[in-house]
Design an enzyme around this catalytic site. Sequence first.
Site, PDB file in Angstrom:
ATOM      1  N   ASN A  23      -6.489   0.648  -3.285  1.00  0.00           N
ATOM      2  CA  ASN A  23      -7.415   1.355  -2.373  1.00  0.00           C
ATOM      3  C   ASN A  23      -6.885   2.724  -1.980  1.00  0.00           C
ATOM      4  O   ASN A  23      -6.729   3.051  -0.813  1.00  0.00           O
ATOM      5  CB  ASN A  23      -7.718   0.497  -1.136  1.00  0.00           C
ATOM      6  CG  ASN A  23      -6.492   0.186  -0.306  1.00  0.00           C
ATOM      7  OD1 ASN A  23      -5.367   0.246  -0.799  1.00  0.00           O
ATOM      8  ND2 ASN A  23      -6.695  -0.154   0.954  1.00  0.00           N
ATOM      9  N   HIS A  71       0.858  -1.186   0.000  1.00  0.00           N
ATOM     10  CA  HIS A  71       0.000   0.000   0.000  1.00  0.00           C
ATOM     11  C   HIS A  71       0.899   1.242   0.000  1.00  0.00           C
ATOM     12  O   HIS A  71       1.556   1.523   0.999  1.00  0.00           O
ATOM     13  CB  HIS A  71      -0.931  -0.002   1.219  1.00  0.00           C
ATOM     14  CG  HIS A  71      -1.919  -1.138   1.211  1.00  0.00           C
ATOM     15  ND1 HIS A  71      -3.102  -1.093   0.521  1.00  0.00           N
ATOM     16  CD2 HIS A  71      -1.865  -2.366   1.783  1.00  0.00           C
ATOM     17  CE1 HIS A  71      -3.752  -2.238   0.673  1.00  0.00           C
ATOM     18  NE2 HIS A  71      -3.017  -3.034   1.436  1.00  0.00           N
ATOM     19  N   ASP A  90       1.968  -6.850   2.455  1.00  0.00           N
ATOM     20  CA  ASP A  90       0.796  -6.080   2.908  1.00  0.00           C
ATOM     21  C   ASP A  90       1.246  -4.858   3.714  1.00  0.00           C
ATOM     22  O   ASP A  90       0.618  -4.489   4.714  1.00  0.00           O
ATOM     23  CB  ASP A  90      -0.183  -6.940   3.704  1.00  0.00           C
ATOM     24  CG  ASP A  90      -1.558  -6.276   3.827  1.00  0.00           C
ATOM     25  OD1 ASP A  90      -1.786  -5.211   3.223  1.00  0.00           O
ATOM     26  OD2 ASP A  90      -2.410  -6.836   4.545  1.00  0.00           O
TER      27      ASP A  90
HETATM   28 ZN   LIG Z   1      -6.101  -7.156   2.368  1.00  0.00          ZN
END
Ligand SMILES: [Zn+2]
Length: 431
Positions: free
Chosen positions: A88, A56, A306
């Site tokens: 996202n 991310h 992650d």
């Molecule tokens: Zn996830």
Amino acid sequence: MKTIVIKGARILGGEPADILIRDGVFAEIGQDLSGDETIDATGLVALPGLVDLHTHLREPGREDAETVETGTRAAALGGYTAVHAMANTDPVADTAGVVEQVWRLGQEAGHCDVRPVGAVTVGLDGERLAELGAMADSAARVRVFSDDGKCVSDAVLMRRALEYVKAFDGVVAQHAQEPRLTKDAQMNEGAVSGRLGLNGWPAVAEEAIIARDCLLAAHVGSRLHVCHLSTAGSVEIVRWAKSKGWDVTAEVTPHHLLLTDDLVEDSPVGSYNPIYKVNPPLRTRADVEALRAALADGTIDCVATDHAPHPVEDKETEWAAAAMGMIGLETALSVVQEAMVETGLLDWAGVAERMSFAPARIGRVADHGRPIEVGAPANVTLYDPAVRAEVDPAGYASKSRNTPYQGRALPGRVVATFLRGRPTVLDGKLA
Ligand SMILES: [Zn+2]
């Protein structure tokens, strides 16, 4: 371009050899090589540049947590030469315009290659498919699609996405979390959540979606990738799907290989510390053992960080209000050494497969995840497994500090990273 010779590196942990880099590729591998510049790699393990399927980077929209610039610095310092940037963001990466923006920011930063992940549904709202084909055809050449952070819980939409991505050899990466079973969930459902009075997050909420998606992928003959497996039951389902010959791959995060849910109750940083709040939640020791065994035997294909940066105000708050997620790029290799190498479950060749070759294959990342051999692009990480130091996020390149390892000693240190023959990290610092 100047030639660089890496002296005495143990390629995948093997016997020391010299590696000559010229024009961005490995030009020669052998003994007593010389070049314009020499890097002493005595005692260091040479690994192919690491590839992360699940990062991310938060840009656009949450530049207070991370930017493409800071996140890719962290990636290079962690030994990565390519990362997949999750969709996202704000705006969501659900159009060719947004994925091209993220891709360009990665190129401008230059610390590692950035492969944007495209959203499966418009705005991650789970209602309409996003423009998957336009993102695949864009300059960013998107091949991985995910609503990560949210689950594509509608079976019809998931089926359509799996059918759609076949046209361009794409893959749907599912964040497996049945939403109704995890409403207001705070931590793994079990003895610890019961004692602490926190809403439980049952394993079945993950496993039910994975089972459904494996069946859907088989039904339409498409590729499915399962994000961040966290339970022993999920491992069993993926093992079953693979035994059928279905095109299912899976990842596990470093933190799910090392940390357990009882840290929420009692840890070096107290109880109810939201540093341990993460999605999916930390599970039990038995789950950790199952995940390690599955990564060792290949049921789980790869490690994905992650990496989920959050600013202090979103983490240092009461448990229920805190954001879910942990940073991980700068500690991933060390955690894998501790959980997998020092336990005898993987050798360095096995680490290369799971942190470089496999993720590059799954993400269809050309020119990464290639063996260190003559003619291949010179993407390489030099790693010192012999040192051990206490984790101190103060010096991290990431804009965020939400590491669960603060105060814990971890083995190993990334000494240098090369991207197409150009050093991005030298002496453990950005080059
Ligand atoms: Zn996830």
